[in-house]
Design a protein around this motif. Structure first.
Motif, PDB file in Angstrom:
ATOM      1  N   MET A  65      11.158   4.956 -17.374  1.00 27.86           N
ATOM      2  CA  MET A  65      12.896   5.470 -17.510  1.00 27.86           C
ATOM      3  C   MET A  65      13.247   5.320 -18.613  1.00 27.86           C
ATOM      4  N   PHE A  66      12.995   4.815 -19.343  1.00 27.98           N
ATOM      5  CA  PHE A  66      13.237   4.740 -20.973  1.00 27.98           C
ATOM      6  C   PHE A  66      11.714   5.652 -21.485  1.00 27.98           C
ATOM      7  N   THR A  67      11.052   5.674 -21.814  1.00 26.05           N
ATOM      8  CA  THR A  67       9.680   5.988 -22.789  1.00 26.05           C
ATOM      9  C   THR A  67       9.242   6.436 -22.224  1.00 26.05           C
ATOM     10  N   VAL A  68       9.626   6.956 -20.878  1.00 27.51           N
ATOM     11  CA  VAL A  68       8.531   8.247 -20.170  1.00 27.51           C
ATOM     12  C   VAL A  68       8.964   8.922 -20.145  1.00 27.51           C
ATOM     13  N   MET A  91      10.683  15.350  -8.552  1.00 30.18           N
ATOM     14  CA  MET A  91       9.848  14.759  -7.463  1.00 30.18           C
ATOM     15  C   MET A  91       8.531  13.726  -8.464  1.00 30.18           C
ATOM     16  N   GLY A  92       8.115  14.221  -9.488  1.00 28.51           N
ATOM     17  CA  GLY A  92       7.635  12.637  -9.453  1.00 28.51           C
ATOM     18  C   GLY A  92       8.531  11.588 -10.517  1.00 28.51           C
ATOM     19  N   PHE A  93       9.622  11.579 -10.550  1.00 29.76           N
ATOM     20  CA  PHE A  93      10.411  10.906 -10.833  1.00 29.76           C
ATOM     21  C   PHE A  93      10.453   9.451  -9.688  1.00 29.76           C
ATOM     22  N   VAL A  94      11.506  10.431  -8.284  1.00 32.70           N
ATOM     23  CA  VAL A  94      11.680   9.953  -7.168  1.00 32.70           C
ATOM     24  C   VAL A  94      10.443   9.305  -6.943  1.00 32.70           C
ATOM     25  N   PHE A  95       8.817   9.676  -6.688  1.00 30.86           N
ATOM     26  CA  PHE A  95       8.077   8.578  -6.204  1.00 30.86           C
ATOM     27  C   PHE A  95       7.568   8.126  -6.797  1.00 30.86           C
ATOM     28  N   ILE A  96       7.840   7.754  -8.012  1.00 25.80           N
ATOM     29  CA  ILE A  96       7.638   6.302  -9.370  1.00 25.80           C
ATOM     30  C   ILE A  96       9.149   5.653  -8.825  1.00 25.80           C
ATOM     31  N   LEU A  97      10.096   6.134  -8.623  1.00 20.96           N
ATOM     32  CA  LEU A  97      11.247   5.378  -8.059  1.00 20.96           C
ATOM     33  C   LEU A  97      11.185   4.517  -7.490  1.00 20.96           C
ATOM     34  N   ILE A  98      10.727   5.560  -6.398  1.00 24.47           N
ATOM     35  CA  ILE A  98      10.607   4.452  -4.513  1.00 24.47           C
ATOM     36  C   ILE A  98       9.474   3.636  -4.899  1.00 24.47           C
ATOM     37  N   GLY A  99       7.916   4.441  -4.961  1.00 22.34           N
ATOM     38  CA  GLY A  99       6.908   3.151  -5.704  1.00 22.34           C
ATOM     39  C   GLY A  99       7.044   1.964  -6.319  1.00 22.34           C
ATOM     40  N   THR A 110       0.650  -1.922  -0.225  1.00 26.61           N
ATOM     41  CA  THR A 110      -0.213  -0.017   0.513  1.00 26.61           C
ATOM     42  C   THR A 110       0.685   0.975   0.435  1.00 26.61           C
ATOM     43  N   ILE A 111       2.140   1.229   0.399  1.00 23.60           N
ATOM     44  CA  ILE A 111       2.773   2.391   1.029  1.00 23.60           C
ATOM     45  C   ILE A 111       3.343   2.814  -0.915  1.00 23.60           C
ATOM     46  N   GLY A 112       4.029   1.256  -1.245  1.00 23.44           N
ATOM     47  CA  GLY A 112       4.082   1.634  -2.680  1.00 23.44           C
ATOM     48  C   GLY A 112       3.272   2.218  -3.681  1.00 23.44           C
ATOM     49  N   ALA A 113       2.338   1.551  -3.445  1.00 22.63           N
ATOM     50  CA  ALA A 113       1.412   1.816  -5.023  1.00 22.63           C
ATOM     51  C   ALA A 113       1.432   3.162  -4.223  1.00 22.63           C
ATOM     52  N   THR A 114       0.906   3.959  -2.509  1.00 22.15           N
ATOM     53  CA  THR A 114       0.470   5.262  -2.839  1.00 22.15           C
ATOM     54  C   THR A 114       1.716   5.685  -3.059  1.00 22.15           C
ATOM     55  N   PHE A 115       2.969   5.849  -2.742  1.00 25.19           N
ATOM     56  CA  PHE A 115       4.274   6.387  -4.044  1.00 25.19           C
ATOM     57  C   PHE A 115       4.119   6.790  -4.553  1.00 25.19           C
ATOM     58  N   PHE A 116       3.811   5.531  -5.582  1.00 28.67           N
ATOM     59  CA  PHE A 116       3.132   5.656  -7.066  1.00 28.67           C
ATOM     60  C   PHE A 116       2.476   6.227  -7.837  1.00 28.67           C
ATOM     61  N   VAL A 117       0.940   6.419  -6.327  1.00 27.54           N
ATOM     62  CA  VAL A 117       0.340   7.289  -7.617  1.00 27.54           C
ATOM     63  C   VAL A 117       0.203   8.875  -7.444  1.00 27.54           C
ATOM     64  N   ALA A 154       7.305  -5.640 -12.562  1.00 29.57           N
ATOM     65  CA  ALA A 154       7.651  -4.430 -11.417  1.00 29.57           C
ATOM     66  C   ALA A 154       8.759  -3.888 -12.252  1.00 29.57           C
ATOM     67  N   ILE A 155       9.423  -4.303 -12.766  1.00 30.11           N
ATOM     68  CA  ILE A 155      10.544  -3.955 -13.585  1.00 30.11           C
ATOM     69  C   ILE A 155      10.889  -3.679 -14.373  1.00 30.11           C
ATOM     70  N   TYR A 156       9.648  -4.431 -15.279  1.00 33.57           N
ATOM     71  CA  TYR A 156       9.140  -3.868 -16.854  1.00 33.57           C
ATOM     72  C   TYR A 156       8.568  -2.247 -16.877  1.00 33.57           C
ATOM     73  N   VAL A 157       7.507  -2.088 -15.502  1.00 33.41           N
ATOM     74  CA  VAL A 157       6.919  -0.941 -15.541  1.00 33.41           C
ATOM     75  C   VAL A 157       8.499   0.284 -15.214  1.00 33.41           C
TER      76      VAL A 157
END
Length: 498
Positions: free
Chosen positions: A266-269, A213-221, A173-180, A258-261
């Motif tokens: 990282m590379f197409t966005v 910040m968006g990049f960091v949150f996605i990476l941690i999530g 849940t923490i990971g999903a929250t960071f991601f969103v 998850a690694i695919y995401v």
């Protein structure tokens, strides 16, 4: 008509079959429906893979709403390869589950198990195929919620499965929250959620504090979801106490998706010419990946439980995949993509072996496996071959992965990193040898009767072992697909920042 709707069918088939399994009263009926669904889903994955193998890209508009307003399913060689891994893993796990689940889960709950299994599969396939950032979050939650339930079903054999599922729920849940939150920040500066449109608008917008910040949150999530060191604390218990079929499936698929995401973002966005991303990968992710390769392997050496030992090994293997990504090169990306498949095959087989031992002995303790090579020769031989692949010996898929990873390091002239990769591989020899020694070189306990695992469990296990050897000796197909996927990622990244 059917061919045109293959992307939708990839997700719709297991999604519709899941509630049907839940209403069936007998586990065997639910298993038959789930297995038929998985066969059809795998056929769809193969079709999509063959279509995209020559570089074609499929864009499917859900509800015929054009992107970026509508949700797009977008299939290229990279996610077609991952779709094949997910559906292929399910194809091997379900026959295995017919015997293992009957032993580990009470009969009244078996239909619900197969329903949750198909929902987990639906979520993983949806994450992989969707071209919408928020849709990725939705499917991540579907797969995660189903996984929590699947892990909790292990409570019939060990009540600690409930605690493991709860811990995973909190961390997930923490990971999903960071991601969103990260997705929300990208939406703030671009006004879109479609991945292709998002990439174009980020490139036009340029660097900003919100983007970083968006990049960091996605990476941690996503780091939490893929068990990146030190965000891996949920994984050992989840793998150890879940039913064996569940562990084999999520070990082969969940971290890979998850690694695919992470690769996709990282590379197409963002594109790897985005300086902040490149610096983060090189100065943060790379050291953590190297630490994971050694720390997790060292911890694995001292585990007495076979499933827990393999769980810590998986954390080390995630380190290898992340290391390839941080090279920001074609060969590095190729090593990451090919290791998605190779590790799924190897670790899936090893966890299936652990499940065979549980059915025979009632435990996965290594100390209880003394002399089991005599009583369960086929199961133990499967462990030996898959263990050699985990170490990375030639003629196995594990060697192919590490060969390209070392090659990527040498191309960058990073000799110390190449030496660290080879040194960390030697640690796998120690914990694999502990099982081999107990199985073949120690006397069996007196008065204990053990027999070979059921055929329904042995055949899928040896099927994965055979794939490990086949693609270790004839790696042309997997390396070609991984190479094309890496080229597509680099091409997409370069186009963004030209």
């Amino acid at each position: 008509m059917i061919e045109a709707n293959l992307p939708a069918l990839q997700v719709v088939l297991p999604m519709l079959a899941a509630p049907l399994c839940a209403i069936l009263k007998k586990g065997q009926g639910a298993w038959a429906l789930a297995f038929a669904t998985v066969i059809l889903t795998f056929a769809v994955s193969v079709s999509l893979f063959l279509i995209t193998l020559d570089g074609a890209v499929i864009s499917y508009r859900m509800g015929n709403w054009a992107p970026p307003i509508g949700i797009e399913y977008r299939v290229d060689i990279l996610n077609a390869f991952v779709l094949l891994i997910v559906s292929g893993a399910a194809l091997f796990v379900l026959p295995y589950a017919r015997a293992s689940i009957a032993f580990e889960i009470a009969a009244p709950r078996q239909p619900l198990f197969y329903s949750a299994f198909l929902l987990c599969m639906t979520g993983l396939l949806g994450v992989t195929i969707t071209g919408d950032a928020f849709n990725i979050f939705v499917f991540l939650e579907i797969s995660s919620l189903a996984t929590y339930a699947l892990i909790a079903t292990g409570a019939d054999r060990n009540k600690r499965a409930l605690t493991a599922a709860y811990n995973y729920l909190i961390m997930g849940t923490i990971g999903a929250t960071f991601f969103v939150i990260g997705i929300g920040m990208l939406y703030m500066i671009t006004g879109t959620l479609n991945l292709v449109d998002l990439a174009q608008r980020i490139a036009e917008h340029g660097d900003s504090r919100t983007l970083r910040m968006g990049f960091v949150f996605i990476l941690i999530g996503i780091g939490l979801k893929l068990a990146m060191f030190p965000l891996h604390l949920w994984l050992p218990n989840a793998y150890s106490f879940a039913p064996s079929a569940v562990t084999a499936f999520i070990a082969a698929t969940a971290t890979k998706v998850a690694i695919y995401v992470l690769l996709r973002f990282m590379f197409t966005v963002f594109g790897f010419d985005y300086d902040f991303q490149a610096a983060t990968l090189r100065h943060v992710v790379l050291p953590l990946a190297v630490v994971a390769m050694f720390a997790a392997s060292i911890v694995a050496i001292f585990q007495d439980d076979l499933k827990r030992m393999l769980a810590y090994s998986s954390i080390a293997q995630v380190g290898y995949m992340l290391l390839g990504l941080t090279f920001l090169s074609h060969t590095g990306l190729m090593s990451t993509v090919i290791h998605l498949f190779n590790h799924a095959v190897t670790k899936g087989a090893l966890f299936m072996v652990a499940g065979c031992y549980i059915v025979a002995t009632g435990t996965s303790s290594i100390s209880s496996l003394r002399g089991i090579g005599r009583d369960m020769p086929w199961t133990t031989a499967a462990f030996v071959v898959a263990g050699l692949s985990l170490i990375g010996l030639p003629l196995t898929v594990g060697f192919i992965s590490k060969w390209y990873l070392v090659l990527a390091a040498l191309e960058m002239n990073w000799w110390p990193v190449a030496l660290l990769i080879m040194a960390s591989s030697l640690l796998a020899i120690i914990y694999v040898w502990r099982v081999v020694e107990a199985a073949y070189l120690q006397p069996p306990p007196e008065g204990v009767s053990r027999k070979e695992a059921p055929l329904w469990m042995l055949l899928p296990t040896w099927g994965l072992v055979a794939l490990s050897v086949f693609f270790g000796t004839y790696a042309a197909l997997t390396t070609a697909a991984a190479s094309r996927a890496a080229s597509a990622l680099i091409s997409a990244s370069n186009m963004l920042w030209q």
